[in-house]
Design a protein around this motif. Structure first.
Motif, mmCIF file in Angstrom:
data_model
loop_
_atom_site.group_PDB
_atom_site.id
_atom_site.type_symbol
_atom_site.label_atom_id
_atom_site.label_comp_id
_atom_site.label_asym_id
_atom_site.label_seq_id
_atom_site.Cartn_x
_atom_site.Cartn_y
_atom_site.Cartn_z
ATOM 1 N N ALA A 38 18.517 -2.538 9.178
ATOM 2 C CA ALA A 38 18.018 -1.743 10.294
ATOM 3 C C ALA A 38 18.950 -0.555 10.450
ATOM 4 O O ALA A 38 20.183 -0.716 10.400
ATOM 5 N N PHE A 39 18.380 0.620 10.664
ATOM 6 C CA PHE A 39 19.168 1.849 10.685
ATOM 7 C C PHE A 39 18.809 2.702 11.887
ATOM 8 O O PHE A 39 17.659 2.712 12.328
ATOM 9 N N PRO A 40 19.774 3.461 12.415
ATOM 10 C CA PRO A 40 19.559 4.214 13.649
ATOM 11 C C PRO A 40 18.766 5.507 13.484
ATOM 12 O O PRO A 40 18.398 6.131 14.474
ATOM 13 N N ASN A 41 18.506 5.914 12.241
ATOM 14 C CA ASN A 41 17.753 7.145 12.015
ATOM 15 C C ASN A 41 17.200 7.153 10.592
ATOM 16 O O ASN A 41 17.578 6.329 9.757
ATOM 17 N N TYR A 42 16.308 8.086 10.334
ATOM 18 C CA TYR A 42 15.652 8.163 9.036
ATOM 19 C C TYR A 42 16.641 8.460 7.908
ATOM 20 O O TYR A 42 16.534 7.889 6.822
ATOM 21 N N GLU A 43 17.597 9.314 8.166
ATOM 22 C CA GLU A 43 18.540 9.702 7.112
ATOM 23 C C GLU A 43 19.320 8.499 6.590
ATOM 24 O O GLU A 43 19.488 8.327 5.381
ATOM 25 N N GLU A 44 19.798 7.648 7.504
ATOM 26 C CA GLU A 44 20.546 6.456 7.090
ATOM 27 C C GLU A 44 19.632 5.469 6.368
ATOM 28 O O GLU A 44 20.030 4.852 5.380
ATOM 29 N N ALA A 45 18.408 5.327 6.860
ATOM 30 C CA ALA A 45 17.444 4.438 6.211
ATOM 31 C C ALA A 45 17.124 4.927 4.802
ATOM 32 O O ALA A 45 17.029 4.135 3.862
ATOM 33 N N ARG A 46 16.982 6.220 4.645
ATOM 34 C CA ARG A 46 16.661 6.772 3.328
ATOM 35 C C ARG A 46 17.785 6.530 2.324
ATOM 36 O O ARG A 46 17.532 6.236 1.151
ATOM 37 N N LYS A 47 19.028 6.625 2.779
ATOM 38 C CA LYS A 47 20.161 6.340 1.890
ATOM 39 C C LYS A 47 20.098 4.900 1.385
ATOM 40 O O LYS A 47 20.292 4.635 0.200
ATOM 41 N N ALA A 48 19.832 3.960 2.299
ATOM 42 C CA ALA A 48 19.745 2.547 1.918
ATOM 43 C C ALA A 48 18.542 2.303 1.010
ATOM 44 O O ALA A 48 18.632 1.568 0.026
ATOM 45 N N TRP A 49 17.401 2.911 1.363
ATOM 46 C CA TRP A 49 16.195 2.777 0.545
ATOM 47 C C TRP A 49 16.456 3.265 -0.879
ATOM 48 O O TRP A 49 16.116 2.598 -1.857
ATOM 49 N N LYS A 50 17.058 4.434 -0.997
ATOM 50 C CA LYS A 50 17.307 5.033 -2.308
ATOM 51 C C LYS A 50 18.242 4.170 -3.147
ATOM 52 O O LYS A 50 17.996 3.933 -4.328
ATOM 53 N N ALA A 51 19.300 3.666 -2.532
ATOM 54 C CA ALA A 51 20.259 2.826 -3.255
ATOM 55 C C ALA A 51 19.597 1.545 -3.753
ATOM 56 O O ALA A 51 19.780 1.137 -4.910
ATOM 57 N N ARG A 52 18.796 0.915 -2.898
ATOM 58 C CA ARG A 52 18.142 -0.341 -3.289
ATOM 59 C C ARG A 52 17.050 -0.085 -4.328
ATOM 60 O O ARG A 52 16.885 -0.855 -5.273
ATOM 61 N N ALA A 53 16.298 0.990 -4.176
ATOM 62 C CA ALA A 53 15.253 1.322 -5.137
ATOM 63 C C ALA A 53 15.845 1.627 -6.509
ATOM 64 O O ALA A 53 15.323 1.185 -7.532
ATOM 65 N N GLN A 54 16.952 2.352 -6.535
ATOM 66 C CA GLN A 54 17.584 2.675 -7.813
ATOM 67 C C GLN A 54 18.167 1.438 -8.484
ATOM 68 O O GLN A 54 18.171 1.336 -9.701
ATOM 69 N N ALA A 55 18.613 0.464 -7.681
ATOM 70 C CA ALA A 55 19.190 -0.761 -8.241
ATOM 71 C C ALA A 55 18.129 -1.648 -8.889
ATOM 72 O O ALA A 55 18.461 -2.511 -9.705
ATOM 73 N N THR A 56 16.863 -1.433 -8.537
ATOM 74 C CA THR A 56 15.786 -2.271 -9.084
ATOM 75 C C THR A 56 14.820 -1.465 -9.947
ATOM 76 O O THR A 56 13.696 -1.900 -10.188
ATOM 77 N N VAL A 57 15.252 -0.330 -10.429
ATOM 78 C CA VAL A 57 14.380 0.591 -11.164
ATOM 79 C C VAL A 57 13.803 -0.038 -12.440
ATOM 80 O O VAL A 57 12.738 0.375 -12.903
ATOM 81 N N ASP A 58 14.441 -1.048 -12.993
ATOM 82 C CA ASP A 58 13.948 -1.670 -14.221
ATOM 83 C C ASP A 58 12.708 -2.535 -14.004
ATOM 84 O O ASP A 58 12.029 -2.887 -14.958
ATOM 85 N N ASN A 59 12.404 -2.889 -12.756
ATOM 86 C CA ASN A 59 11.224 -3.696 -12.459
ATOM 87 C C ASN A 59 10.186 -2.789 -11.812
ATOM 88 O O ASN A 59 10.299 -2.421 -10.645
ATOM 89 N N ALA A 60 9.150 -2.448 -12.553
ATOM 90 C CA ALA A 60 8.131 -1.505 -12.070
ATOM 91 C C ALA A 60 7.388 -2.012 -10.840
ATOM 92 O O ALA A 60 6.849 -1.216 -10.078
ATOM 93 N N HIS A 61 7.360 -3.316 -10.615
ATOM 94 C CA HIS A 61 6.639 -3.873 -9.474
ATOM 95 C C HIS A 61 7.480 -3.934 -8.199
ATOM 96 O O HIS A 61 6.953 -4.253 -7.136
ATOM 97 N N MET A 62 8.752 -3.653 -8.290
ATOM 98 C CA MET A 62 9.618 -3.671 -7.098
ATOM 99 C C MET A 62 9.439 -2.365 -6.330
ATOM 100 O O MET A 62 9.495 -1.277 -6.900
ATOM 101 N N ARG A 63 9.198 -2.506 -5.050
ATOM 102 C CA ARG A 63 9.052 -1.338 -4.181
ATOM 103 C C ARG A 63 9.771 -1.601 -2.868
ATOM 104 O O ARG A 63 9.750 -2.707 -2.338
#
Length: 85
Positions: A38-63
């Motif tokens: 949970a994040f206090p604003n969009y910018e912080e949420a986007r940082k977490a989203w990007k980090a987690r998405a990049q960590a799972t980039v090898d699985n095309a079904h992970m979103r």
């Protein structure tokens, strides 16, 4: 530097998991949906989203998704006004 007021918080949630198909946001197994945080604003949420998405980039079904929770919260509660509990 002034401290931001508590009302400046715009709650955003980041969740994700493996989708059944690439063309619809339907999770393969809801019991395995990951709550990133949970994040206090969009910018912080986007940082977490990007980090987690990049960590799972090898699985095309992970979103991962950013949910604008501040738009979904009704300060009056979920029940209609004429419903007594």
């Amino acid at each position: 530097m002034t401290k931001p007021a508590e009302t400046d918080q715009l709650l955003h949630l980041v969740i994700g998991g493996e989708l059944r198909h690439l063309d619809a946001p339907v999770f393969r197994d809801l019991s395995k949906v990951e709550f990133v945080g949970a994040f206090p604003n969009y910018e912080e949420a986007r940082k977490a989203w990007k980090a987690r998405a990049q960590a799972t980039v090898d699985n095309a079904h992970m979103r991962f998704f950013i949910l604008h929770a501040h738009r979904m919260i009704d300060p009056r509660g979920d029940a209609p006004a004429d419903h007594a509990h």
